[in-house]
Design a protein around this motif. Structure first.
Motif, PDB file in Angstrom:
ATOM      1  N   SER A   1       0.808  -1.221   0.000  1.00  0.00           N
ATOM      2  CA  SER A   1       0.000   0.000   0.000  1.00  0.00           C
ATOM      3  C   SER A   1       0.843   1.274   0.000  1.00  0.00           C
ATOM      4  CB  SER A   1      -0.948   0.014   1.197  1.00  0.00           C
ATOM      5  OG  SER A   1      -0.206   0.001   2.401  1.00  0.00           O
ATOM      6  N   SER A   2       2.080   1.192   0.481  1.00  0.00           N
ATOM      7  CA  SER A   2       2.895   2.402   0.536  1.00  0.00           C
ATOM      8  C   SER A   2       4.049   2.425  -0.464  1.00  0.00           C
ATOM      9  CB  SER A   2       3.452   2.602   1.947  1.00  0.00           C
ATOM     10  OG  SER A   2       4.318   1.552   2.283  1.00  0.00           O
ATOM     11  N   GLU A   3       4.373   1.291  -1.078  1.00  0.00           N
ATOM     12  CA  GLU A   3       5.505   1.240  -2.007  1.00  0.00           C
ATOM     13  C   GLU A   3       5.075   0.846  -3.413  1.00  0.00           C
ATOM     14  OE1 GLU A   3       9.729   0.324   0.128  1.00  0.00           O
ATOM     15  OE2 GLU A   3       8.536  -1.386  -0.472  1.00  0.00           O
ATOM     16  N   SER A   4       5.744   1.458  -4.390  1.00  0.00           N
ATOM     17  CA  SER A   4       5.506   1.138  -5.791  1.00  0.00           C
ATOM     18  C   SER A   4       6.839   0.962  -6.496  1.00  0.00           C
ATOM     19  CB  SER A   4       4.742   2.267  -6.481  1.00  0.00           C
ATOM     20  OG  SER A   4       3.487   2.454  -5.884  1.00  0.00           O
ATOM     21  N   LEU A   5       6.873   0.013  -7.429  1.00  0.00           N
ATOM     22  CA  LEU A   5       8.051  -0.193  -8.277  1.00  0.00           C
ATOM     23  C   LEU A   5       7.817   0.580  -9.568  1.00  0.00           C
ATOM     24  CD1 LEU A   5      10.757  -1.671  -8.815  1.00  0.00           C
ATOM     25  CD2 LEU A   5       9.408  -3.518  -9.834  1.00  0.00           C
ATOM     26  N   ILE A   6       8.712   1.522  -9.852  1.00  0.00           N
ATOM     27  CA  ILE A   6       8.548   2.412 -11.000  1.00  0.00           C
ATOM     28  C   ILE A   6       9.808   2.380 -11.843  1.00  0.00           C
ATOM     29  CG2 ILE A   6       8.219   4.825 -11.698  1.00  0.00           C
ATOM     30  CD1 ILE A   6       6.553   5.178  -9.136  1.00  0.00           C
ATOM     31  N   GLU A   7       9.619   2.311 -13.155  1.00  0.00           N
ATOM     32  CA  GLU A   7      10.731   2.378 -14.103  1.00  0.00           C
ATOM     33  C   GLU A   7      10.782   3.795 -14.648  1.00  0.00           C
ATOM     34  OE1 GLU A   7      11.840  -0.979 -16.922  1.00  0.00           O
ATOM     35  OE2 GLU A   7      10.868   0.479 -18.272  1.00  0.00           O
TER      36      GLU A   7
ATOM     37  N   ARG B   1      15.221  10.014   0.713  1.00  0.00           N
ATOM     38  CA  ARG B   1      14.298   9.515   1.744  1.00  0.00           C
ATOM     39  C   ARG B   1      13.123   8.781   1.113  1.00  0.00           C
ATOM     40  NH1 ARG B   1      12.103  14.267   3.750  1.00  0.00           N
ATOM     41  NH2 ARG B   1      10.649  12.990   4.921  1.00  0.00           N
ATOM     42  N   TYR B   2      12.661   9.254  -0.035  1.00  0.00           N
ATOM     43  CA  TYR B   2      11.490   8.660  -0.686  1.00  0.00           C
ATOM     44  C   TYR B   2      11.826   7.359  -1.415  1.00  0.00           C
ATOM     45  CZ  TYR B   2       9.933  13.529  -0.117  1.00  0.00           C
ATOM     46  OH  TYR B   2       9.642  14.769   0.382  1.00  0.00           O
ATOM     47  N   ILE B   3      13.020   7.261  -1.989  1.00  0.00           N
ATOM     48  CA  ILE B   3      13.426   6.076  -2.743  1.00  0.00           C
ATOM     49  C   ILE B   3      13.900   5.022  -1.744  1.00  0.00           C
ATOM     50  CG2 ILE B   3      15.023   5.132  -4.458  1.00  0.00           C
ATOM     51  CD1 ILE B   3      13.155   7.111  -5.763  1.00  0.00           C
ATOM     52  N   SER B   4      13.188   3.892  -1.685  1.00  0.00           N
ATOM     53  CA  SER B   4      13.549   2.846  -0.727  1.00  0.00           C
ATOM     54  C   SER B   4      14.453   1.777  -1.338  1.00  0.00           C
ATOM     55  CB  SER B   4      12.286   2.194  -0.159  1.00  0.00           C
ATOM     56  OG  SER B   4      11.503   1.636  -1.189  1.00  0.00           O
ATOM     57  N   TRP B   5      14.474   1.683  -2.673  1.00  0.00           N
ATOM     58  CA  TRP B   5      15.307   0.688  -3.345  1.00  0.00           C
ATOM     59  C   TRP B   5      15.638   1.185  -4.741  1.00  0.00           C
ATOM     60  CZ3 TRP B   5      14.210  -2.271  -7.771  1.00  0.00           C
ATOM     61  CH2 TRP B   5      15.091  -3.323  -8.028  1.00  0.00           C
TER      62      TRP B   5
END
Length: 166
Positions: free
Chosen positions: A37-43, A115-119
């Motif tokens: 719900s809080s993370e998205s994988l974006i290219e 801070r926003y980018i977790s991976w």
């Protein structure tokens, strides 16, 4: 008197370029998957065009700084996509957009983007040289934590807090 007016106009144009320099150059990104719900994988696509005038210096600049600067631009494109793009952008009204404009440099500052980018994927999906080697375009995947970004938007009163809506 005319020199003063010309200087004021030139200064305001220069200032406006710094304000717009905060956002990404490419603004190209697409949602790959919602992790939770809080993370998205974006290219995202990142671009870097050297400011050097001479062709040889420009190519050396791209070879030295291209991947780093294009990756930073891709990270900004991820944040831009979450804020304004896709099917459910966080900023959807013109009133929210106006409020965000005051803090745009905050949201596109690299320390906050970190801070926003977790991976961040270590490998590049694509790497293309532009303008005969004077520029670089990369495609890379990132996971962004929307919850942290939303909390910052709520703290700046750009979005209403979820607790207030309930």
């Amino acid at each position: 008197m005319n020199k003063i007016i010309i200087n004021i106009v030139a200064f305001s144009l220069l200032l406006s370029t710094f304000v717009y320099a905060a956002g990404p150059v490419s603004k190209e990104a697409k949602l790959i998957e919602r992790v939770n719900s809080s993370e998205s994988l974006i290219e995202a696509t990142g671009k870097y065009i050297s400011k050097e005038k001479r062709e040889r210096k420009a190519k050396k600049d791209v070879d030295k700084n291209g991947i780093t600067r294009a990756t930073d631009d891709a990270k900004k494109a991820v944040v831009y996509f979450v804020l304004f793009g896709g099917t459910d952008p966080l900023i959807s009204s013109s009133q929210e957009r106006q409020k965000l404009d005051e803090y745009e440099s905050f949201y596109f500052d690299m320390s906050n983007i970190s801070r926003y980018i977790s991976w961040e994927e270590s490998a590049l999906q694509k790497k293309v040289k532009l303008n005969g080697g004077k520029g670089l375009k990369i495609v890379k995947r990132f996971k962004i934590n929307k919850a942290i970004l939303m909390k910052d938007l709520e703290n700046h009163n750009i979005l209403e807090a979820r607790e207030d809506l309930a």
